[in-house]
Scaffold this motif. Structure first.
Motif, mmCIF file in Angstrom:
data_model
loop_
_atom_site.group_PDB
_atom_site.id
_atom_site.type_symbol
_atom_site.label_atom_id
_atom_site.label_comp_id
_atom_site.label_asym_id
_atom_site.label_seq_id
_atom_site.Cartn_x
_atom_site.Cartn_y
_atom_site.Cartn_z
ATOM 1 N N ARG A 92 67.504 61.649 33.712
ATOM 2 C CA ARG A 92 66.959 62.623 34.652
ATOM 3 C C ARG A 92 67.920 63.794 34.840
ATOM 4 N N LEU A 93 67.373 64.990 34.976
ATOM 5 C CA LEU A 93 68.176 66.175 35.274
ATOM 6 C C LEU A 93 68.097 66.453 36.768
ATOM 7 N N ASP A 94 69.233 66.318 37.480
ATOM 8 C CA ASP A 94 69.248 66.660 38.897
ATOM 9 C C ASP A 94 69.608 68.132 39.056
ATOM 10 N N ARG A 114 73.112 62.854 45.783
ATOM 11 C CA ARG A 114 73.331 63.130 47.193
ATOM 12 C C ARG A 114 72.889 64.537 47.538
ATOM 13 N N ARG A 115 73.123 65.478 46.627
ATOM 14 C CA ARG A 115 72.725 66.867 46.924
ATOM 15 C C ARG A 115 71.200 67.003 46.904
ATOM 16 N N ASP A 116 70.527 66.170 46.070
ATOM 17 C CA ASP A 116 69.059 66.244 46.021
ATOM 18 C C ASP A 116 68.414 65.552 47.198
ATOM 19 N N ALA A 117 69.160 64.686 47.895
ATOM 20 C CA ALA A 117 68.586 63.921 48.993
ATOM 21 C C ALA A 117 68.181 64.865 50.132
ATOM 22 N N PRO A 118 67.056 64.578 50.798
ATOM 23 C CA PRO A 118 66.628 65.450 51.902
ATOM 24 C C PRO A 118 67.540 65.298 53.104
#
Length: 307
Positions: A126-128, A303-307
């Motif tokens: 996956r690409l975050d 963690r940066r993608d987490a809401p």
């Protein structure tokens, strides 16, 4: 988490990582100088042969199992050796004959970007957001570096450097996909031996049977550069590398290698008199930041993608 027992080893490994960055970084100008008196095929045959012997000796000294079972593992090691070692090193050597060392070093370390793209399609990784940002930065960096050179078509050396970065990435992803079950030190040793044999085959095919050179006619700078490449760039470099990866997580070790192009570019400026332009330096900065993004631990991106 590093325990109290392993902390001294990790601290030592970080010091070795800094040393490796200097050793491998200075190998870039050393190769450039050596190529003024030694053929590309000869240089790679000697250097890769020395590295293979060193890693085999290291494995024997550590009593590691160096045999590889017949079948799929041998095939995968052969393919990875051609991509990771043979194609990468040979393309890189010819690239330095056709382009400035600083530019070749910068372009080669776009490898993490190609590896990220290949991992997305070949392994389904996956690409975050962090990795997408890294790919965009890398694309901008390559465009900034290559645009001034593209007027009459990209120079052959630049194309070879791009090819070297791509084969290195392809070899890395292939090795991950293949899941070779052999001892890691054995995998590295056999890949280096395959690279040396491919280089020797090229030497015999294109230059014929090597003859003993007249060392008295070779410039002292070439001799020093060749000795540095064999003893430090290849033999010592791989000893340091395998000590490092046995004590540090792979991601930390990979991030540490970003010091190599920094030292390589600085060495090209100080030792070879190269003067990178603004587009070179701007491209280098963007590619360096891009590589940093794609090499960061994956959970950071999560963690940066987490809401």
């Amino acid at each position: 988490m590093t325990t109290a027992a392993t902390a001294p080893h990790a601290g030592r490994a970080r010091i070795l990582l800094l040393l490796l960055g200097v050793v491998w970084g200075l190998n870039w100008p050393a190769v450039k100088v050596a190529l003024s008196g030694v053929s590309p095929w000869g240089l790679r045959s000697i250097g890769l042969g020395a590295a293979a012997c060193t890693v085999f000796a290291l494995g024997l000294a550590r009593r590691r199992k160096l045999a590889v079972r017949a079948g799929r593992d041998r095939l995968h090691i052969a393919v990875a050796g051609v991509l990771n070692i043979a194609a990468f090193n040979i393309l890189l050597t010819f690239a330095q004959l056709g382009a400035a060392t600083s530019r070749v070093a910068i372009i080669t370390y776009s490898m993490p970007l190609w590896a990220t793209l290949l991992a997305r399609f070949a392994l389904g990784e996956r690409l975050d957001r962090v990795r997408v940002a890294g790919l965009l930065l890398g694309a901008c960096g390559l465009a900034l570096l290559l645009a001034p050179l593209a007027g009459g078509g990209l120079p052959r050396g630049i194309l070879l450097a791009l090819g070297a970065a791509f084969t290195w990435a392809a070899g890395t992803i292939y090795t991950k996909w293949a899941r070779i079950s052999a001892e890691p030190l054995a995998v590295a040793a056999w890949q280096l031996l395959i690279g040396a044999l491919v280089a020797l085959t090229g030497l015999l095919s294109f230059e014929g049977m090597p003859h003993w050179p007249n060392w008295h006619a070779v410039h002292n700078a070439v001799l020093v550069a060749l000795a540095y490449h064999i003893v430090f760039g290849m033999a010592l470099g791989y000893i340091l590398w395998f000590n490092i990866i046995s004590s540090l997580p792979a991601g930390v070790a990979a991030l540490g290698t970003l010091l190599v192009p920094v030292v390589g570019v600085a060495g090209a400026v100080l030792l070879l008199g190269e003067r990178p332009g603004l587009s070179d330096l701007g491209g280098f900065a963007l590619i360096f930041c891009a590589a940093l993004c794609v090499l960061l631990p994956r959970n950071m991106g999560a963690r940066r993608d987490a809401p």
